[in-house]
Design a protein around this motif. Structure first.
Motif, PDB file in Angstrom:
ATOM      1  N   VAL A  51       0.854  -1.199   0.000  1.00  5.83           N
ATOM      2  CA  VAL A  51       0.000   0.000   0.000  1.00  5.83           C
ATOM      3  C   VAL A  51       0.887   1.245   0.000  1.00  5.83           C
ATOM      4  CG1 VAL A  51      -1.803   1.286   1.235  1.00  5.83           C
ATOM      5  CG2 VAL A  51      -1.755  -1.217   1.372  1.00  5.83           C
ATOM      6  N   ILE A  52       0.452   2.264  -0.743  1.00  8.45           N
ATOM      7  CA  ILE A  52       1.085   3.585  -0.647  1.00  8.45           C
ATOM      8  C   ILE A  52       0.005   4.588  -0.231  1.00  8.45           C
ATOM      9  CG2 ILE A  52       0.748   4.060  -3.121  1.00  8.45           C
ATOM     10  CD1 ILE A  52       3.334   5.772  -2.982  1.00  8.45           C
ATOM     11  N   VAL A  53       0.345   5.415   0.769  1.00  3.34           N
ATOM     12  CA  VAL A  53      -0.555   6.471   1.259  1.00  3.34           C
ATOM     13  C   VAL A  53       0.187   7.785   1.087  1.00  3.34           C
ATOM     14  CG1 VAL A  53      -1.882   7.348   3.206  1.00  3.34           C
ATOM     15  CG2 VAL A  53      -1.521   4.878   2.966  1.00  3.34           C
ATOM     16  N   THR A  54      -0.314   8.661   0.225  1.00  6.00           N
ATOM     17  CA  THR A  54       0.444   9.868  -0.089  1.00  6.00           C
ATOM     18  C   THR A  54      -0.368  11.145   0.036  1.00  6.00           C
ATOM     19  OG1 THR A  54       1.805  10.968  -1.787  1.00  6.00           O
ATOM     20  CG2 THR A  54      -0.080   9.680  -2.558  1.00  6.00           C
ATOM     21  N   ASP A  55       0.340  12.223   0.423  1.00  2.00           N
ATOM     22  CA  ASP A  55      -0.221  13.569   0.384  1.00  2.00           C
ATOM     23  C   ASP A  55      -0.288  13.991  -1.085  1.00  2.00           C
ATOM     24  OD1 ASP A  55      -1.122  16.037   1.293  1.00  2.00           O
ATOM     25  OD2 ASP A  55       0.896  16.881   1.386  1.00  2.00           O
ATOM     26  N   MET A  56      -1.035  15.048  -1.380  1.00  2.00           N
ATOM     27  CA  MET A  56      -1.165  15.507  -2.759  1.00  2.00           C
ATOM     28  C   MET A  56      -0.288  16.711  -3.061  1.00  2.00           C
ATOM     29  SD  MET A  56      -3.008  13.361  -4.276  1.00  2.00           S
ATOM     30  CE  MET A  56      -3.395  14.214  -5.798  1.00  2.00           C
ATOM     31  N   ARG A  57      -0.382  17.751  -2.246  1.00  2.00           N
ATOM     32  CA  ARG A  57       0.358  18.984  -2.535  1.00  2.00           C
ATOM     33  C   ARG A  57       1.760  18.894  -1.963  1.00  2.00           C
ATOM     34  NH1 ARG A  57      -2.379  22.742  -5.072  1.00  2.00           N
ATOM     35  NH2 ARG A  57      -4.669  22.703  -5.050  1.00  2.00           N
ATOM     36  N   MET A  58       2.701  18.516  -2.820  1.00  2.00           N
ATOM     37  CA  MET A  58       4.102  18.418  -2.412  1.00  2.00           C
ATOM     38  C   MET A  58       4.954  19.121  -3.459  1.00  2.00           C
ATOM     39  SD  MET A  58       4.331  14.432  -1.078  1.00  2.00           S
ATOM     40  CE  MET A  58       3.878  13.720  -2.669  1.00  2.00           C
ATOM     41  N   PRO A  59       6.006  19.827  -3.049  1.00  2.00           N
ATOM     42  CA  PRO A  59       6.877  20.500  -4.015  1.00  2.00           C
ATOM     43  C   PRO A  59       7.615  19.479  -4.867  1.00  2.00           C
ATOM     44  CG  PRO A  59       7.835  20.561  -1.814  1.00  2.00           C
ATOM     45  CD  PRO A  59       6.450  20.026  -1.660  1.00  2.00           C
TER      46      PRO A  59
END
Length: 401
Positions: A51-59
């Motif tokens: 599983v990958i859990v990621t934020d959206m707004r990243m530089p």
């Protein structure tokens, strides 16, 4: 075996907070925390994750870009977005590559439950054979965009049937299909419905969600599988089955939530056929040939060819999309409800009978005879075997009115 989870965010404090709050789960999960998309991809090149859990707004590399790469390179990973409430633009960018969306701040238990359920699907559905089969698919289809938009609208604080109708109205093809279905004899509307907003008001949000998801899913596959199976016939069968489910649920005094979920399960119970026919065309031609030569049901031929059935494949995908657990179970076990661990007349049993009734009505209109394939032991155990003639009679009277 422990599940491996990769968490990605550009803010170290958020990662530290996740690491701290999820520490008690270390005996169940192997967790790795990556700062930013580039670091996540480096880790993925060296290690495998479930599983990958990621934020959206990243530089640099944002979450949408990261998930698109993960979808292409590691298609069997469950892809979950964990991002802010107001990232509408970013969410829409990730519609085709994310399986589920969670909003920050996210309750710890919701995050745990979402990940656990996604992982447990592999254990629920013929683990080895299913994973081997789906591992051969380049990318699993992600949840349809229009359905994702409607769900986003419904989750907002000012959701309304009017706004959902407006979303549907933006898509000319979807509007036409919804109106075609709403005005068909299936739904028995007292007057002609002329616009999507009116359809939503009269049918209700839950039924419209069911229709939209079903329509968009079927249109997604129609071109690629048309030479092997009739998508229109499968779609019509699913719609008719959903209507029969609704009528039986009414007779059995089932509550609204269970009825709505049963209708969604009905609309999507043959989704796995489309996935198999699209990605394994030659093998699925063998399935059709076996059905014709041996006179056996499609799911039994699929079991011989693939070692899994369309019920399991469809349930697996819908589980990744985050649909309710009883919908997943209903689809997974609708051919053999007696194998389900539930004790009552669950969705799998309701769908099992409704599908057989639909087949009978299409092939032998007006017949009240017993039909092949019924799990009589299951129905008898629940004390429902003698209800079937009553359902047949009710449906027949309804058709003739």
């Amino acid at each position: 075996m422990k599940k491996r989870i990769l968490f990605v965010d550009d803010e170290p404090n958020i990662l530290k907070g996740l690491q701290r709050s999820l520490r008690p789960l270390r005996k169940f999960w192997d967790m790795v925390f990556a700062e930013g998309g580039d670091n996540a991809l480096k880790l993925l090149e060296k290690q495998s994750f479930d599983v990958i859990v990621t934020d959206m707004r990243m530089p640099g590399m944002d979450g949408a870009q990261l998930l698109k790469i993960v979808q292409d390179k590691y298609p069997m990973m469950v892809r979950i977005v964990l991002s802010g409430h107001f990232d509408r633009e970013m969410i829409m960018k990730s519609v085709k590559s994310a399986h589920q969306y969670l909003s920050k701040p996210c309750e710890k238990q919701l995050l745990i439950t979402t990940i656990t359920r996604s992982c447990s699907l592999r254990d629920l559905l013929n683990k080895k054979a299913l994973q081997q089969l789906l591992g051969g698919i380049g990318t699993m289809p992600s949840i349809p965009s229009l359905y994702a938009r409607i769900m986003e609208e419904l989750n907002s604080s000012d959701a309304s049937v009017v706004s959902v109708g407006e979303i549907i109205s933006e898509d000319i093809g979807m509007t036409a299909k919804v109106l075609q279905l709403v005005n068909s004899s299936f739904f028995g509307m007292p007057k002609h419905i002329s616009n999507a907003k009116e359809a939503v008001i009269l049918l209700g949000i839950d039924l419209v969600k069911t229709l939209v998801l079903g329509i968009e899913v079927f249109s997604k596959f129609s071109k690629s599988v048309l030479s092997i199976i009739s998508v229109d016939k499968i779609h019509d069968h699913c719609v008719r089955t959903a209507v029969i489910v609704q009528k039986i649920a009414k007779l059995e005094n089932m509550d609204k939530e269970k009825t709505d979920n049963a209708m969604i399960a009905s609309m999507l119970h043959d989704l796995g056929k489309l996935i198999l026919a699209e990605h394994f065309q030659d093998s699925y031609k063998d399935v059709i040939k076996m059905v014709q030569q041996k006179g056996i049901p499609v799911f039994k031929a699929e079991k011989e060819i693939f070692d899994v059935t369309h019920a399991e494949v469809g349930a697996y995908l819908l589980g990744l999309w985050g649909l309710p657990e009883n919908i997943i179970e209903g689809i997974a076990f609708h051919h053999n409800p007696g194998k389900f661990i539930g004790q009552g007349f669950e969705l799998c049993g309701l769908l099992h009978v409704a599908e057989l009734l639909e087949h009978q009505e299409r092939q032998q209109p007006g017949s009240s005879q017993k039909f092949n394939g019924l799990d009589e032991a299951y129905m008898e155990r629940l004390g429902l075997l003698d209800h079937i003639p009553l359902w047949q009679d009710y449906l027949q009277r309804d058709y003739n009115e």
